[in-house]
Motif scaffolding. Sequence first.
Motif, mmCIF file in Angstrom:
data_model
loop_
_atom_site.group_PDB
_atom_site.id
_atom_site.type_symbol
_atom_site.label_atom_id
_atom_site.label_comp_id
_atom_site.label_asym_id
_atom_site.label_seq_id
_atom_site.Cartn_x
_atom_site.Cartn_y
_atom_site.Cartn_z
ATOM 1 N N ARG A 159 8.786 -1.346 7.130
ATOM 2 C CA ARG A 159 8.184 -2.507 6.616
ATOM 3 C C ARG A 159 9.374 -3.715 5.905
ATOM 4 N NH1 ARG A 159 4.828 1.577 8.291
ATOM 5 N NH2 ARG A 159 3.002 0.644 8.840
ATOM 6 N N PRO B 286 -0.759 17.005 0.314
ATOM 7 C CA PRO B 286 -0.919 17.756 1.298
ATOM 8 C C PRO B 286 -1.442 19.126 0.839
ATOM 9 C CG PRO B 286 1.412 16.797 1.061
ATOM 10 C CD PRO B 286 0.632 16.654 -0.086
ATOM 11 N N ASP B 287 -1.323 19.728 -0.045
ATOM 12 C CA ASP B 287 -1.847 20.959 -0.476
ATOM 13 C C ASP B 287 -3.271 20.991 -0.465
ATOM 14 O OD1 ASP B 287 0.591 21.815 -0.708
ATOM 15 O OD2 ASP B 287 0.612 21.715 -2.859
ATOM 16 N N ILE C 25 -3.759 12.371 3.715
ATOM 17 C CA ILE C 25 -2.947 12.276 2.267
ATOM 18 C C ILE C 25 -3.232 11.134 1.690
ATOM 19 C CG2 ILE C 25 -0.496 12.430 1.424
ATOM 20 C CD1 ILE C 25 0.296 14.005 3.918
ATOM 21 N N HIS C 26 -3.468 11.028 0.414
ATOM 22 C CA HIS C 26 -3.870 9.851 -0.421
ATOM 23 C C HIS C 26 -3.482 10.121 -1.855
ATOM 24 C CE1 HIS C 26 -5.910 6.280 -1.793
ATOM 25 N NE2 HIS C 26 -6.232 5.982 -0.661
ATOM 26 N N GLU D 75 -1.536 6.777 9.221
ATOM 27 C CA GLU D 75 -0.095 6.767 9.701
ATOM 28 C C GLU D 75 0.607 7.523 8.982
ATOM 29 O OE1 GLU D 75 1.419 2.877 9.919
ATOM 30 O OE2 GLU D 75 3.141 3.732 10.274
ATOM 31 N N MET D 76 0.617 7.713 7.526
ATOM 32 C CA MET D 76 1.731 8.235 6.736
ATOM 33 C C MET D 76 1.492 10.066 6.975
ATOM 34 S SD MET D 76 3.772 6.346 5.084
ATOM 35 C CE MET D 76 3.514 5.031 6.513
ATOM 36 N N VAL E 93 -3.129 2.564 6.926
ATOM 37 C CA VAL E 93 -1.741 3.271 6.294
ATOM 38 C C VAL E 93 -1.796 4.810 5.810
ATOM 39 C CG1 VAL E 93 -0.498 3.184 4.224
ATOM 40 C CG2 VAL E 93 -0.839 0.979 5.433
ATOM 41 N N GLU E 94 -2.815 5.185 5.393
ATOM 42 C CA GLU E 94 -2.923 6.706 4.971
ATOM 43 C C GLU E 94 -2.931 7.446 6.389
ATOM 44 O OE1 GLU E 94 -5.013 4.386 3.576
ATOM 45 O OE2 GLU E 94 -3.409 4.310 1.726
ATOM 46 N N ASP F 131 7.614 16.942 -3.172
ATOM 47 C CA ASP F 131 7.541 17.438 -1.581
ATOM 48 C C ASP F 131 8.497 16.487 -0.966
ATOM 49 O OD1 ASP F 131 7.296 17.953 0.959
ATOM 50 O OD2 ASP F 131 4.949 18.349 0.731
ATOM 51 N N LYS G 3 6.692 15.596 11.119
ATOM 52 C CA LYS G 3 7.635 16.155 10.438
ATOM 53 C C LYS G 3 7.724 17.812 10.248
ATOM 54 C CE LYS G 3 9.471 12.635 7.263
ATOM 55 N NZ LYS G 3 10.394 12.433 8.019
ATOM 56 N N LEU G 4 6.546 18.109 9.983
ATOM 57 C CA LEU G 4 6.537 19.558 9.657
ATOM 58 C C LEU G 4 6.249 20.404 11.243
ATOM 59 C CD1 LEU G 4 3.698 19.900 6.993
ATOM 60 C CD2 LEU G 4 6.424 19.795 6.648
ATOM 61 N N THR H 54 8.448 10.860 4.454
ATOM 62 C CA THR H 54 7.364 10.288 5.279
ATOM 63 C C THR H 54 7.284 8.835 4.721
ATOM 64 O OG1 THR H 54 6.546 12.289 5.566
ATOM 65 C CG2 THR H 54 4.963 10.363 5.865
ATOM 66 N N TYR H 55 6.988 8.853 3.307
ATOM 67 C CA TYR H 55 6.657 7.509 2.876
ATOM 68 C C TYR H 55 8.190 6.405 2.931
ATOM 69 C CZ TYR H 55 2.224 8.617 1.083
ATOM 70 O OH TYR H 55 0.912 9.095 1.294
ATOM 71 N N ASN I 294 9.538 16.413 2.145
ATOM 72 C CA ASN I 294 9.160 16.103 3.188
ATOM 73 C C ASN I 294 7.951 14.814 3.201
ATOM 74 O OD1 ASN I 294 10.066 17.389 5.645
ATOM 75 N ND2 ASN I 294 8.891 19.180 4.922
ATOM 76 N N GLU J 146 10.213 6.395 5.464
ATOM 77 C CA GLU J 146 9.951 5.847 6.719
ATOM 78 C C GLU J 146 9.109 4.710 6.901
ATOM 79 O OE1 GLU J 146 9.193 8.326 10.486
ATOM 80 O OE2 GLU J 146 10.548 9.536 9.177
ATOM 81 N N ARG K 209 0.891 -1.234 0.031
ATOM 82 C CA ARG K 209 0.026 0.149 0.036
ATOM 83 C C ARG K 209 0.978 1.276 0.079
ATOM 84 N NH1 ARG K 209 -5.070 1.133 -1.308
ATOM 85 N NH2 ARG K 209 -5.756 3.102 -0.249
ATOM 86 N N ILE K 210 1.963 1.034 0.819
ATOM 87 C CA ILE K 210 2.646 2.460 0.840
ATOM 88 C C ILE K 210 3.676 2.682 -0.356
ATOM 89 C CG2 ILE K 210 4.778 3.477 2.019
ATOM 90 C CD1 ILE K 210 3.740 2.071 4.709
ATOM 91 N N GLN L 151 1.153 4.348 -2.981
ATOM 92 C CA GLN L 151 1.230 5.790 -2.517
ATOM 93 C C GLN L 151 2.572 6.657 -2.874
ATOM 94 O OE1 GLN L 151 -1.636 7.081 -1.952
ATOM 95 N NE2 GLN L 151 -2.802 6.005 -0.407
ATOM 96 N N LEU M 61 2.884 10.972 10.478
ATOM 97 C CA LEU M 61 4.406 11.085 10.201
ATOM 98 C C LEU M 61 4.618 12.248 9.499
ATOM 99 C CD1 LEU M 61 5.486 7.537 8.968
ATOM 100 C CD2 LEU M 61 6.130 8.705 11.315
ATOM 101 N N TYR M 62 4.030 12.725 8.400
ATOM 102 C CA TYR M 62 4.191 14.045 7.522
ATOM 103 C C TYR M 62 3.986 15.149 8.455
ATOM 104 C CZ TYR M 62 3.760 17.295 3.904
ATOM 105 O OH TYR M 62 3.967 18.423 3.166
#
Lengths: 396, 198
Positions: free
Chosen positions: A191, B120-121, B112-113, B150-151, B147-148, A177, B158-159, A183-184, A179, A186, A157-158, A161, B154-155
Amino acid sequence: MRIRRLTFQNIRNHTATQLLAADGVNIITGMNGQGKTSILEAISVCTLTRSFVGTQDASLIRRGEKFFESSVEGVSDYGVTRRFDVRYDPNIGKTIRLDGSPAGNAAQVIGAAPTVVLSPDMKAISGGGPGERRRFIDMVISQAKRRYLEDLMQYRRILKQRNAVLATGLKQRRPVDRNLIETYDEGLIERAAHLMMERTQFIEEFAPLLAQTARDVADGADHVAIRYQPDCVREPRTSVADYRDALWLRSKQVFAEEQRRGATLFGAHRDDIRMEINGGDVRVAASQGQHKTLLIGLKVAEFHYLARQCAETPIILLDDIFGELDAYRAERVYDLTRNLAQVFLTVVSFDMLPFLRGRNLGESEANIEVVKGGIVEQKIPTSGSGQIDNEAKVYL
Amino acid sequence: MLHTSQSLESVIEHLSSLPTIGRKTAQRIALYLLKQPREEVVAMARALVDMKDKTAYCTICQNITEQDPCAICQSPKRDRNVICVVGEPSDVLAVEKTNDYHGLYHVLGGVIHPLDGVGPDDLKIKELLARIGSGDQEVILALNPNVEGEMTTLYLAKLLKPLGVKVTRIARGVPLGSALEFVDEATISRALEGRVEA
C-alpha cells in the motif's frame, strides 16, 4: 456540482433545519455560537462523509438526541440530480446513501461532489507539523482517486495491527514472531508504495497550480514552491517498484529499533511535504499574513486540481475566514471564489464584508441568518432587491 | 423490575444478552414462548442443554461436532489431499452449501487481529501445520476479504509453502448477478489482477 437543498437534523445545536441554496454565494450570518459553522459541517457530512472540523461523529449529535442525519440534493455539472444521505447513530454506525442506494463505504461517495473547505484552523497546513500537510494532500487525492482512499484506509489499518504486534512484543519482553511481522511488512509496503507514487504524481501536478494561485492571491509578491519528501528515499522516485524496493530495504534496517520502541518506523505515515516561500521553509520564513494568503493559494489550487480530476466543479465552504483578512484580500477572495463555483460562507455580520456595502445581492446570492440553531430568515433575492445597508442585521 | 413476574423478567434478560437481540425483541420472544405448550418449551430447553453437552471440537479440523473425528473428516467420499482453511464454523456451512467442494476443512477459530489481542498462537494454526504430511496436498485459504483476513492468508502462506504443499487462495472479484457498472473500483481492479484465461 450545485447544492439545491440541504436538510439536516440534530447536528450541534440544530434540531431540524432546511435551506434552499442559491447557485452563487450563500452568505450565512449570525452571532457566535448560533450554528453557522454547523451548516457547513452538515454539507461536509454529506459530501465528505464527515465534518471537516475533524471531530468524532458522536460529538456532532445534538445534546440529548440519539442520532444525526443530513441530506444534500444537488445538480451535477451535467445536469444530473444527485442525492447524498448520511445518518449516524452510535449504536448502528454510519449509514451512507448515494442517490438513494446504500454505499458500502466512504470511498464510494467521496469525490462525487468534490468539496473545498477553507477555515482559519487550516493555517496549520503551512504552519504545523508534517501530519497536517499529509492530511491535506490525503483529503485532496482521496476526492480525486478512489483507489487512493481505499489504499489509505487499508494502510492505516495494517499499520495499527503492525504497531500492536510490536507493542505487545515490547510489553511482554519477548521477540516478535518474525513471520508475522514480515506478513504485515508485505501488506504495509504494497500500500505504501502505491500511496507514495500517487503522492509523487499529485505534487507534480499540484506544484505549478500552487505557484500560480499563490502569485495571484499575493499579487505576484511571493514565490511559493511545494515539494514531496517521501520517507525512505532522498528524492521522489518514478515508479511503484522503486518505492517498494526502498521500503523493503528500510524495513530491514529499522527492525531492531522498531522492537526497542514498539512502533513502526518506516512508511507513508512518515512522509513530509515541504513548502517554501521565496526560497525559505514556510514554517520559519512566512509571516502570519503570508500564512493566510498561502492558505488561500493552497485552497484555490486544490479547487482547480479537483475540478480537473473529478470533472465536476467543487463546492466551496468558507468558514469564518473574513475576520482574518484585510478588506482588500477579503474582497479578492470573495470575488475570486464567487466566479468559480457555488460558495457557502459564514460571517458574523455584513460588517465583515465591507466591500458589499452599496452593492446589490446578485441573483445568485443569498443571505441566510442563523439564530440558536435555526434559520430565522432566508433571502434569495430576485433581481433588483436586496440592497445591503451599512447595518449588519439587514433582514431582521 | 419492569414485569410482574420475576421468571419472565429473567428470560428477557437472558434473551437480550444474545447478539442482535435488543430488549424489545427479547420481550416479544419471551411472551411468545410463554404462550407455547409446555412440551414445546421443554424441548427447546433440552435442545439448548444438549447442544452444550454433546458438542466438541473435532480434533482434526477443529469444527464443531458430536463425534470425533467429525462426519466430514471421517467420510470416505472426501478428498483427503485438499484442505480448505476457514475462519469460523459458519464458513464451513457456507462452502458446504455449494456442493462443489469435496475436500476437508480446517477451522482456525478466527483471524489474526493483534489490536484485539488475537495472535497466531490463539488460533488453530499448529493443528493445521500438523495435518500437512508428505504427498500431493493442497491447502485452499478461504478467509474473508478484509485486511485481517488478507494478513492471515499471507501469514499462513508463509508458513505452509516451505512444507512443500500447494497453497492457493480463493479468488476475489465481481459478485455473480451484479452489473460491472455498480461494482466499486477496488473490487474491479482486484478482479482484473486475478483474471483467468477465457
